[in-house]
Motif scaffolding. Structure first.
Motif, mmCIF file in Angstrom:
data_model
loop_
_atom_site.group_PDB
_atom_site.id
_atom_site.type_symbol
_atom_site.label_atom_id
_atom_site.label_comp_id
_atom_site.label_asym_id
_atom_site.label_seq_id
_atom_site.Cartn_x
_atom_site.Cartn_y
_atom_site.Cartn_z
ATOM 1 N N ASP A 1 -11.026 -3.654 -42.126
ATOM 2 C CA ASP A 1 -10.128 -2.496 -42.174
ATOM 3 C C ASP A 1 -9.070 -2.628 -41.090
ATOM 4 O OD1 ASP A 1 -11.800 -1.471 -44.101
ATOM 5 O OD2 ASP A 1 -13.083 -0.483 -42.605
ATOM 6 N N ASP A 2 -9.475 -3.212 -40.004
ATOM 7 C CA ASP A 2 -8.596 -3.257 -38.841
ATOM 8 C C ASP A 2 -8.783 -4.614 -38.170
ATOM 9 O OD1 ASP A 2 -7.158 -2.821 -36.571
ATOM 10 O OD2 ASP A 2 -8.623 -1.468 -35.639
ATOM 11 N N SER A 3 -7.676 -5.293 -37.916
ATOM 12 C CA SER A 3 -7.819 -6.632 -37.325
ATOM 13 C C SER A 3 -7.368 -6.661 -35.868
ATOM 14 C CB SER A 3 -7.044 -7.651 -38.155
ATOM 15 O OG SER A 3 -5.698 -7.250 -38.272
ATOM 16 N N ALA A 4 -7.188 -5.491 -35.268
ATOM 17 C CA ALA A 4 -6.708 -5.459 -33.875
ATOM 18 C C ALA A 4 -7.685 -6.183 -32.949
ATOM 19 C CB ALA A 4 -6.515 -4.013 -33.415
ATOM 20 N N ASP A 5 -8.976 -6.020 -33.193
ATOM 21 C CA ASP A 5 -9.940 -6.677 -32.302
ATOM 22 C C ASP A 5 -9.926 -8.192 -32.499
ATOM 23 O OD1 ASP A 5 -11.166 -6.539 -34.814
ATOM 24 O OD2 ASP A 5 -13.142 -6.028 -34.017
ATOM 25 N N ALA A 6 -9.670 -8.639 -33.725
ATOM 26 C CA ALA A 6 -9.578 -10.086 -33.966
ATOM 27 C C ALA A 6 -8.340 -10.661 -33.278
ATOM 28 C CB ALA A 6 -9.544 -10.369 -35.465
ATOM 29 N N GLU A 7 -7.246 -9.920 -33.334
ATOM 30 C CA GLU A 7 -6.025 -10.369 -32.635
ATOM 31 C C GLU A 7 -6.267 -10.476 -31.146
ATOM 32 O OE1 GLU A 7 -2.050 -8.559 -33.564
ATOM 33 O OE2 GLU A 7 -3.157 -7.953 -35.360
ATOM 34 N N GLN A 8 -6.948 -9.478 -30.613
ATOM 35 C CA GLN A 8 -7.251 -9.499 -29.169
ATOM 36 C C GLN A 8 -8.170 -10.672 -28.840
ATOM 37 O OE1 GLN A 8 -5.846 -7.510 -26.728
ATOM 38 N NE2 GLN A 8 -6.816 -9.061 -25.441
#
Ligand code: HMH
Length: 217
Positions: free
Chosen positions: A176-183
Motif C-alpha cells: 500500500d505504501d512504499s515509503a519504508d522501502a524507499e527509506q
C-alpha cells in the motif's frame, strides 16, 4: 514504484555507494593491503549477519521469492567458507570485534526484521546490487584483488541480483505504501559508504604507523 526507479531517483546516494575510493584502489592496485584485510574480516562478520537476516526473510517470503532467497542462502553459506579460506591464505584472524559500520548494519537488519516484508526485500536486493555494480566498476581489478572482483562481477551473481529485483518489484507492487522501502534503500546506500570508509581509514592508519616507525614493517 520499482526497484530500478530508486536507483534513478536516489542517483547521488547510489553513486556514493558504488563508486567509492576503496574500489578505485581495488581497480588500480593502490589500495593498501591493511585496508583490504580490514574489509575482508569485517565482511566475513557482515555475511554471517546477512545469513541470519535472509533466513528470517525467507520464513515470511511470498511464494515466488522463496527460490531466489533459498538459493541465496546456500550461496552465502559457501561464501562464508570462501572468506575463511581467503583469510587463512592472508594469515588474518577472523575473530575480531565488529567495526561500528558492521554493527550499524546488524542493527539495520534487526530493524528490517521488525518492519514490512517489501522494505526488507528491497533492502536485500539493494545491498546485493551495490556489490554487483561496485565490483564491476572496479573490474578487472589489480591482480591481488582480482579474485574478489570476479566473484561479484560474475554473470551468475548478476542473475541472482536480477531475481531479487523481480521479487522486490512484485512485493512493492502489492504494498500500500512504499515509503519504508524507499527509506530502506537510502539506508543501504549510507551503510555501504560507511562500510567502505572503515576499510579505507584502516589503510590510512596503517600507512601513518608505517611512516612513524620506518623500517619496522
Ligand atoms: C557490506 N554489502 C556488504 N557486504 C557484502 N558482502 C554485500 C553487501 C553483498 O553481499
Amino acid at each position: 514504484m520499482r526497484g530500478a526507479d530508486l536507483v534513478d531517483t536516489q542517483g547521488a546516494a547510489w553513486r556514493a555507494a558504488t563508486a567509492h575510493p576503496f574500489l578505485d584502489g581495488v581497480r588500480d592496485g593502490s589500495l593498501p593491503p591493511a585496508a583490504f584485510d580490514t574489509w575482508l574480516v569485517q565482511d566475513h562478520l557482515f555475511v554471517a549477519d546477512l545469513l541470519t537476516f535472509q533466513a528470517r526473510l525467507l520464513a515470511r517470503a511470498a511464494r515466488p521469492a522463496q527460490a531466489p532467497l533459498a538459493d541465496g542462502l546456500v550461496a552465502l553459506v559457501a561464501e562464508q567458507a570462501w572468506f575463511e579460506e581467503q583469510a587463512a591464505r592472508r594469515h588474518l584472524d577472523l575473530d575480531v570485534e565488529p567495526a561500528p559500520a558492521t554493527s550499524a548494519y546488524a542493527r539495520f537488519f534487526a530493524q528490517l526484521e521488525a518492519g514490512s516484508y517489501p522494505a526488507a526485500l528491497t533492502a536485500l536486493w539493494a545491498l546485493e546490487r551495490v556489490y554487483l555494480e561496485a565490483w564491476r566498476l572496479a573490474a578487472p581489478g589489480a591482480p591481488a584483488y582480482r579474485e574478489f572482483v570476479d566473484r561479484w562481477s560474475a554473470p551468475g551473481f548478476g542473475d541472482y541480483v536480477a531475481a531479487l529485483e523481480g521479487a522486490a518489484d512484485a512485493a512493492l507492487a502489492e504494498a500500500d505504501d512504499s515509503a519504508d522501502a524507499e527509506q530502506a534503500f537510502l539506508d543501504v546506500t549510507g551503510l555501504e559508504v560507511g562500510f567502505w570508509d572503515v576499510a579505507v581509514q584502516a589503510g590510512q592508519q596503517a600507512g601513518t604507523h608505517a611512516g612513524l616507525h620506518p623500517g619496522t614493517a
